[in-house]
Design an enzyme around this catalytic site. Structure first.
Site, PDB file in Angstrom:
ATOM      1  CG  HIS A  36     -18.904   2.855   3.174  1.00  0.00           C
ATOM      2  ND1 HIS A  36     -20.257   3.053   3.342  1.00  0.00           N
ATOM      3  CD2 HIS A  36     -18.312   4.014   3.562  1.00  0.00           C
ATOM      4  CE1 HIS A  36     -20.472   4.273   3.805  1.00  0.00           C
ATOM      5  NE2 HIS A  36     -19.299   4.878   3.945  1.00  0.00           N
ATOM      6  CG  HIS A  49     -19.022   6.589   8.899  1.00  0.00           C
ATOM      7  ND1 HIS A  49     -19.308   5.337   8.392  1.00  0.00           N
ATOM      8  CD2 HIS A  49     -19.073   7.452   7.843  1.00  0.00           C
ATOM      9  CE1 HIS A  49     -19.536   5.434   7.104  1.00  0.00           C
ATOM     10  NE2 HIS A  49     -19.397   6.710   6.736  1.00  0.00           N
ATOM     11  CG  ASP A  74     -16.306   7.815   5.095  1.00  0.00           C
ATOM     12  OD1 ASP A  74     -16.721   6.708   4.706  1.00  0.00           O
ATOM     13  OD2 ASP A  74     -17.072   8.765   5.371  1.00  0.00           O
ATOM     14  CG  HIS A 130     -15.621  11.382   0.882  1.00  0.00           C
ATOM     15  ND1 HIS A 130     -15.155  10.140   1.256  1.00  0.00           N
ATOM     16  CD2 HIS A 130     -16.914  11.443   1.288  1.00  0.00           C
ATOM     17  CE1 HIS A 130     -16.133   9.467   1.847  1.00  0.00           C
ATOM     18  NE2 HIS A 130     -17.209  10.236   1.870  1.00  0.00           N
ATOM     19  CG  HIS A 188      39.056  -1.096  -7.151  1.00  0.00           C
ATOM     20  ND1 HIS A 188      38.340  -0.185  -6.435  1.00  0.00           N
ATOM     21  CD2 HIS A 188      38.851  -0.796  -8.465  1.00  0.00           C
ATOM     22  CE1 HIS A 188      37.690   0.634  -7.261  1.00  0.00           C
ATOM     23  NE2 HIS A 188      37.986   0.277  -8.512  1.00  0.00           N
TER      24      HIS A 188
END
Length: 463
Positions: free
Chosen positions: A79, A262, A266, A289, A366
C-alpha cells in the site's frame, strides 16, 4: 507520464497499527536524491539497516508482501509503494520505527494525502523507464491466476476478480492514466472473507485488523452467538450484518467494484518492486501477491538481460545539451566532434545522439563505394558520450581533461551506414576513485545493438 524524476519537498509522517503484526509504528517519508529509488529503513533496530524495495528481497507473501535485507524485515509494503507509484514519486527514504507500515484505513489514501501535503518536487534527472519489449506471461493453473505484461508506451492496468461468491460478483477495474490513481484507486480498502478470519488469526496474522481498516465480507450464514465471538476477535463492542449487503457492520463501499480496485492497488504496489517505473499494459485475472511478485520477477529478469532497455529518441524534444553546449564541455572540434546531442543525463548515465551522413570526412577513404562508419570512430563517439558523463560528475568540469585509458569486451554487432542515427548510452559501473572511473557503453540504430564496450576513463586536471 512524467519525464523527470520526483521526490518530496519535506519529510512527513503517519502513525498507526500494522495490519498483521499489530505493532503501532510511525512511518516517515524523507526526501531523497535522484536515482535513490524506494528504500525502507528500520530506525528502531541497531545500525538502522536499509531495506531496498526490490523483488529480490521478498521473503513472505502471506496475505501481504514482506521484504527483508541486512537483517531487517518490513511487512506489508504494497500500500505504501502503491501511493508512491500513483503519485509518480521516484525517490524517497521510508523510515519505520517498527516492523510494518501503518494499515491506516486499509487503502493508500492516507499516504497519498500525507505525501501531497509534503509537496512534490521535480528533480534534475530523467525517469529511467523500462518499456516492456515483449509479451511477458505468468499463469498458475492451480489457483486459476493469470497475469501478463504487454508492450505499450504508457502504464495501464486492468484487473478481473471472481471469487465464486453470492456476495461479490465478478468484478473488473482499470487504470488507464496513472494520474487518476488518487481519485480512482487510492481510497479502495483491503478486504477479507468472514470464513478466512479465524484461519488468519491462527496463522498469527491480522493482529491489527478491525472494522476500521478492512472490509469483512460475510459469505455464509452467521450462527447464533458467532457475532459476539467476532466482536471480541475484531476488538469491537458489537458487530452486525445486513444480509442484503453481505458486509460486516454494514460498511458502505466507496465503489461497487471496490474489491477489484483494491486488487489493482496491490498490483501497482507489488510491481514497484521491479525497481524502475514501467511502461506496459498489465492484464491480471484473479491476481494475488504471489502472482504479482512472480510477474515482477519476470520483468526484472528482462531488465537484467538488457532487453527493452534501449534508449528512445524523440527529435521533437529539446535536448539536455545541444551541439554548442557539448562544445563547451568537450574540447573536440571538426572533424572529431562526434556527438550532436545529449538527450538524457543523470548521476549515473548519459544518452547521446550521432547522426551519420555521407558528408562525414572519413567516408572519402573508408570503403569508397561501400561507405561504412569505422568501428574505431563508433567507439570514439561512445567515449565522447561517456566523457560528458564523467565531466558532469565534478563541480568544475572546465578544469579537467577526460581521457579514455582502457577498453575491454569491445564488440561491433552490425555495420553503421550513412543515414543512420546512432544512440549511445553510457553508464557508470563503479564509483570514481582518484579520478578513475569505469563505464559500460552501448550503441543502437533503430533499436538494434550495433556496438558495445567496457571503458575506463581518467579525469586529469589541466595545468
Amino acid at each position: 507520464m512524467n519525464e523527470k524524476q520526483q521526490t518530496i519537498s519535506r519529510s512527513v509522517s503517519v502513525t498507526g497499527v500494522g495490519l498483521h503484526t499489530g505493532v503501532v509504528a510511525t512511518m516517515t517519508f524523507v526526501p531523497a536524491a535522484a536515482n535513490h529509488g524506494y528504500k525502507f529503513q528500520r530506525v528502531d533496530l541497531p545500525d538502522q539497516p536499509i531495506v531496498d524495495a526490490d523483488v529480490d528481497n521478498v521473503v513472505d507473501l502471506s496475505r501481504g508482501t514482506t521484504i527483508e535485507q541486512n537483517g531487517a524485515r518490513i511487512h506489508t509494503v504494497e500500500h505504501t509503494l502503491a501511493a508512491l507509484v500513483g503519485l509518480q514519486i521516484d525517490n524517497v527514504l521510508i523510515q519505520l520505527d517498527g516492523p510494518e507500515p501503518p494499515i491506516m484505513d486499509g487503502s493508500s489514501i492516507k499516504f497519498v494525502d500525507a505525501l501531497l501535503d509534503a509537496g512534490i518536487e521535480e528533480q534534475n534527472a530523467y525517469r529511467n523507464y523500462f518499456e516492456v519489449p515483449e509479451y511477458v506471461h505468468y499463469i498458475n493453473k492451480e489457483n486459476d491466476t493469470e497475469l501478463a505484461a504487454l508492450p505499450l508506451s504508457d502504464y495501464r492496468l486492468t484487473v478481473m476478480v471472481d471469487y465464486n461468491s453470492t456476495v461479490i460478483s465478478s468484478q473488473h477495474a482499470s487504470l488507464n492514466d496513472i494520474t487518476l490513481f488518487k481519485d480512482d484507486i487510492a481510497e479502495c480498502r483491503t478486504f477479507v472473507f468472514l470464513h478466512e478470519l479465524e484461519a488468519l488469526y491462527r496463522q498469527n496474522l491480522i493482529k491489527g485488523g478491525d472494522l476500521t481498516n478492512a472490509i469483512v465480507i460475510v459469505d455464509r450464514e452467521v450462527q447464533d452467538g458467532e457475532l459476539d465471538h467476532l466482536s471480541q476477535l475484531l476488538n469491537k463492542p458489537k458487530v452486525s450484518v445486513n444480509k442484503s449487503k453481505g458486509i460486516l457492520n454494514n460498511v458502505d463501499l466507496h465503489y461497487p467494484n471496490e474489491m477489484a480496485r483494491h486488487k489493482l492497488l496491490d498490483l501497482i504496489g507489488d510491481l514497484a518492486l521491479v525497481g524502475r517505473p514501467i511502461k506496459a499494459q498489465i492484464l491480471a485475472a484473479r491476481p494475488g501477491h504471489a502472482a504479482n511478485v512472480a510477474l515482477a520477477k519476470k520483468i526484472k529478469k528482462l531488465i537484467k538481460s538488457g532487453k527493452g532497455d534501449i534508449p528512445q529518441y524523440d527529435p521533437n524534444k529539446a535536448p539536455v545539451f545541444d551541439i554548442n553546449q557539448i562544445g563547451n564541455l568537450l574540447a573536440h572540434r571538426y572533424p572529431f566532434q562526434m556527438i550532436d546531442k545529449i538527450i538524457a543525463l543523470d548521476e549515473n548515465s548519459v544518452v547521446g545522439v550521432k547522426n551519420v551522413t555521407i558528408n562525414e570526412q572519413f567516408f572519402l577513404g573508408h570503403f569508397p563505394g561501400n561507405p561504412v562508419m569505422p568501428g574505431v570512430l563508433q567507439l570514439e563517439a561512445m567515449a565522447q558520450t561517456g566523457g560528458i558523463l564523467v565531466l558532469t560528475s565534478v563541480p568544475d568540469p572546465d578544469n579537467y581533461w577526460p581521457y579514455l585509458i582502457g577498453i575491454d569486451a569491445c564488440r561491433f554487432r552490425r555495420n553503421v551506414f550513412p543515414g543512420d542515427t546512432v544512440i549511445f548510452k553510457c553508464e557508470f559501473t563503479s564509483p570514481m576513485k582518484r579520478g578513475i572511473v569505469k563505464m559500460s557503453g552501448r550503441g543502437y540504430v533503430a533499436g538494434q545493438l550495433v556496438c558495445e564496450a567496457d571503458m575506463i576513463a581518467s579525469l586529469v586536471k589541466k595545468k
